[in-house]
Design a protein around this motif. Structure first.
Motif, PDB file in Angstrom:
ATOM      1  N   CYS A  21     -13.474  61.645  22.367  1.00  0.00           N
ATOM      2  CA  CYS A  21     -13.895  60.377  23.332  1.00  0.00           C
ATOM      3  C   CYS A  21     -15.454  60.492  23.575  1.00  0.00           C
ATOM      4  CB  CYS A  21     -13.176  60.426  24.557  1.00  0.00           C
ATOM      5  SG  CYS A  21     -11.550  59.874  24.144  1.00  0.00           S
ATOM      6  N   PHE A  46     -17.273  57.026  22.250  1.00  0.00           N
ATOM      7  CA  PHE A  46     -17.127  56.303  23.535  1.00  0.00           C
ATOM      8  C   PHE A  46     -18.387  56.616  24.603  1.00  0.00           C
ATOM      9  CE2 PHE A  46     -12.773  56.176  22.449  1.00  0.00           C
ATOM     10  CZ  PHE A  46     -12.600  55.306  21.771  1.00  0.00           C
ATOM     11  N   ASN A  70     -22.093  55.731  28.525  1.00  0.00           N
ATOM     12  CA  ASN A  70     -21.781  54.213  28.440  1.00  0.00           C
ATOM     13  C   ASN A  70     -21.344  54.034  29.920  1.00  0.00           C
ATOM     14  OD1 ASN A  70     -20.278  51.800  28.378  1.00  0.00           O
ATOM     15  ND2 ASN A  70     -21.099  51.874  26.180  1.00  0.00           N
ATOM     16  N   THR A  89     -20.054  51.406  31.141  1.00  0.00           N
ATOM     17  CA  THR A  89     -18.772  50.507  31.391  1.00  0.00           C
ATOM     18  C   THR A  89     -17.709  51.440  30.879  1.00  0.00           C
ATOM     19  OG1 THR A  89     -20.138  48.616  30.649  1.00  0.00           O
ATOM     20  CG2 THR A  89     -17.762  48.443  30.261  1.00  0.00           C
ATOM     21  N   ASN A  90     -17.649  52.191  29.798  1.00  0.00           N
ATOM     22  CA  ASN A  90     -16.625  53.007  29.241  1.00  0.00           C
ATOM     23  C   ASN A  90     -16.234  53.879  30.533  1.00  0.00           C
ATOM     24  OD1 ASN A  90     -16.980  51.495  27.072  1.00  0.00           O
ATOM     25  ND2 ASN A  90     -17.659  53.106  25.852  1.00  0.00           N
ATOM     26  N   SER A 101     -12.508  54.233  32.089  1.00  0.00           N
ATOM     27  CA  SER A 101     -11.821  55.403  31.863  1.00  0.00           C
ATOM     28  C   SER A 101     -11.444  55.727  33.165  1.00  0.00           C
ATOM     29  CB  SER A 101     -12.605  56.379  30.979  1.00  0.00           C
ATOM     30  OG  SER A 101     -12.057  57.839  30.993  1.00  0.00           O
ATOM     31  N   GLU A 145     -18.345  51.741  19.882  1.00  0.00           N
ATOM     32  CA  GLU A 145     -18.576  52.416  21.413  1.00  0.00           C
ATOM     33  C   GLU A 145     -18.310  51.064  22.215  1.00  0.00           C
ATOM     34  OE1 GLU A 145     -22.027  53.710  24.453  1.00  0.00           O
ATOM     35  OE2 GLU A 145     -22.378  53.866  22.176  1.00  0.00           O
ATOM     36  N   ILE A 146     -18.236  50.013  21.875  1.00  0.00           N
ATOM     37  CA  ILE A 146     -18.378  48.806  22.843  1.00  0.00           C
ATOM     38  C   ILE A 146     -17.193  47.572  22.071  1.00  0.00           C
ATOM     39  CG2 ILE A 146     -20.261  49.091  24.194  1.00  0.00           C
ATOM     40  CD1 ILE A 146     -21.579  47.001  22.404  1.00  0.00           C
ATOM     41  N   HIS A 195     -12.508  49.311  23.723  1.00  0.00           N
ATOM     42  CA  HIS A 195     -12.311  49.601  25.343  1.00  0.00           C
ATOM     43  C   HIS A 195     -10.659  49.729  25.648  1.00  0.00           C
ATOM     44  CE1 HIS A 195     -15.931  47.449  26.691  1.00  0.00           C
ATOM     45  NE2 HIS A 195     -16.265  48.490  26.406  1.00  0.00           N
ATOM     46  N   LEU A 210      -9.846  53.510  24.585  1.00  0.00           N
ATOM     47  CA  LEU A 210     -10.354  54.458  25.652  1.00  0.00           C
ATOM     48  C   LEU A 210      -9.273  54.138  26.818  1.00  0.00           C
ATOM     49  CD1 LEU A 210     -12.206  56.571  26.734  1.00  0.00           C
ATOM     50  CD2 LEU A 210     -13.788  54.705  27.672  1.00  0.00           C
TER      51      LEU A 210
END
Length: 256
Positions: A56, A60, A86, A88-89, A93, A144-145, A150, A153
């Protein structure tokens, strides 16, 4: 802790009534015995968790299970220093992990978190989430995005939160299946660390070994065979644990 003790008492009080039920019903409703076989299951879950987090962060730039790291990085990011992670990630999470833990813990408390049917059900759900994330990585590639990354993740984090909550029901606090900080500290400050017989020390040390081994395995597989196949391997570990639940002895078996 009070809610767990209450749930445990309810499970014990219900055992005499459960013995009068048909065998098939009793099999599914009896609480499971927290023995060496369950320890092995928790260690396998820990190994699978190590695989996931090793995948991860490169994919991510955030963790699925290591919410201590996510919490610190979230604070750092909100303070204006995004670094190599990141934001946002990480926030996604953390939210998904908490949601998974709330769902499993708050439902498991009143019904008995160690009952076979409940452990079997939540492990099936967690396993499906991992395979779902693996399928997303395979079909949509590693990114990643975007909505699909999303979603992947979120599935991994929710599965991990649910897993930690369901593992806690067995009260083997030395094997959380995810977080290592407390285990490291409790291991090294244990006054009986060199004793010949020390069950807590053995649990903590094997937990840390399983987590580190899983992380190495995940990093190797992520680089050699790709993230989706590595997540598939992690899911296989969850499948084995789900099957093992069917073979785990019930707590009432102690009195037989």
């Amino acid at each position: 802790m009070e809610s767990w003790n209450k749930a445990s008492a309810e499970e014990r009080n219900s055992e005499p009534a459960a013995r009068s039920l048909p065998h098939s019903t009793r099999y599914w409703t009896e609480p499971l015995r927290a023995d060496m076989f369950v320890e092995m299951q928790l260690l396998l879950l820990t190994f699978s968790t190590g695989i996931q987090d090793a995948i991860c962060f490169p994919d991510f730039h955030g963790f699925a299970s290591n919410q201590t790291g996510n919490t610190v990085l979230l604070a750092v990011g909100l303070a204006g220093n995004s670094g190599v992670f990141n934001l946002t990630n990480i926030g996604l999470s953390l939210a998904a992990f908490i949601a998974g833990a709330i769902f499993t813990g708050q439902i498991g408390n009143p019904i008995g978190g160690t009952r076979r049917w409940w452990q079997f059900l939540v492990n099936i759900i967690q396993t499906a989430m991992i395979f779902g994330a693996a399928a997303i990585q395979h079909l949509h590639g590693v990114r990643e995005i975007g909505p699909w990354p999303h979603f992947a993740l979120g599935l991994l984090a929710a599965s991990s939160g649910s897993q930690v909550a369901s593992a806690r029901a067995f009260r083997m606090t030395e094997i959380s299946t995810a977080m290592a900080t407390a285990a490291w500290v409790d291991l090294v400050i244990d006054p009986a660390i060199l004793a010949r017989s020390n069950r807590s020390r053995n649990r903590r040390s094997t937990f840390l070994i399983a987590l580190v081994a899983g992380s190495f395995a995940g990093a190797y597989m992520q680089a050699r065979i790709g993230s989706s196949l590595a997540l598939f391997v992690s899911g296989i570990g969850k499948v084995l644990v789900t099957i093992a639940i069917l073979l785990t002895r019930a707590r009432s078996a102690d009195a037989k």
